[in-house]
Design a protein around this motif. Structure first.
Motif, mmCIF file in Angstrom:
data_model
loop_
_atom_site.group_PDB
_atom_site.id
_atom_site.type_symbol
_atom_site.label_atom_id
_atom_site.label_comp_id
_atom_site.label_asym_id
_atom_site.label_seq_id
_atom_site.Cartn_x
_atom_site.Cartn_y
_atom_site.Cartn_z
ATOM 1 N N VAL A 22 0.835 -1.198 0.000
ATOM 2 C CA VAL A 22 0.000 0.000 0.000
ATOM 3 C C VAL A 22 0.871 1.249 0.000
ATOM 4 O O VAL A 22 0.608 2.217 -0.726
ATOM 5 N N PHE A 23 1.934 1.249 0.788
ATOM 6 C CA PHE A 23 2.828 2.401 0.866
ATOM 7 C C PHE A 23 3.520 2.646 -0.472
ATOM 8 O O PHE A 23 3.573 3.777 -0.968
ATOM 9 N N MET A 24 4.049 1.602 -1.095
ATOM 10 C CA MET A 24 4.753 1.758 -2.365
ATOM 11 C C MET A 24 3.799 2.149 -3.491
ATOM 12 O O MET A 24 4.173 2.905 -4.388
ATOM 13 N N ALA A 25 2.566 1.665 -3.469
ATOM 14 C CA ALA A 25 1.597 2.040 -4.498
ATOM 15 C C ALA A 25 1.274 3.530 -4.417
ATOM 16 O O ALA A 25 1.090 4.187 -5.440
ATOM 17 N N SER A 26 1.215 4.069 -3.204
ATOM 18 C CA SER A 26 0.932 5.495 -3.081
ATOM 19 C C SER A 26 2.113 6.350 -3.531
ATOM 20 O O SER A 26 1.934 7.473 -3.988
ATOM 21 N N ILE A 27 3.324 5.835 -3.421
ATOM 22 C CA ILE A 27 4.509 6.599 -3.833
ATOM 23 C C ILE A 27 4.763 6.453 -5.339
ATOM 24 O O ILE A 27 4.971 7.441 -6.045
ATOM 25 N N VAL A 28 4.761 5.236 -5.850
ATOM 26 C CA VAL A 28 5.156 4.960 -7.221
ATOM 27 C C VAL A 28 3.987 5.087 -8.203
ATOM 28 O O VAL A 28 4.187 5.442 -9.361
#
Length: 119
Positions: A22-28
């Motif tokens: 979830v964290f990486m999807a919001s960044i990338v």
């Protein structure tokens, strides 16, 4: 505690993977928002406005929920019974027939009330 260590490690790995994803999807991930993406989505039909205090749900909503609960509970009881079928003998068979008969009564009620019609 040693018996539960693998379960705790697996749970921690699963939670860590979920949080990381979830964290990486919001960044990338792409950030192209428009009005259509921010609106509520109701199965491809236009959302109906609701009153401020909420609206009344149709009876089909409750019948569908009741049908789900009836069959969910049936599966929860049928699986352990099927695993220990040989050990239970005739007593287990009679008890399960009574249980299935009780579930069938609930199924017949939902069917009679129109819970299975998707118009």
């Amino acid at each position: 505690m040693n018996a539960y260590a693998p379960i705790l490690v697996l749970g921690a790995l699963g939670a860590g993977f979920a949080i990381f994803s979830v964290f990486m999807a919001s960044i990338v991930g792409p950030k192209r928002y428009n009005r259509a993406k921010l609106e509520a989505y109701e199965c491809g039909i236009e959302p109906t406005p609701q009153p401020a205090g909420g609206g009344r749900f149709p009876i089909k909503y409750y019948l569908t929920a009741m049908l789900f609960i009836v069959f969910d509970i049936e599966i929860v009881f049928l699986y352990p019974w099927a695993v220990t079928f040989d050990a239970l003998g005739l007593f287990g068979l009679v008890e399960m027939l009574l249980f299935v008969l009780t579930v069938f009564v609930a199924y017949a009620y939902v069917w009679r009330r129109g819970g299975l019609e998707w118009d």
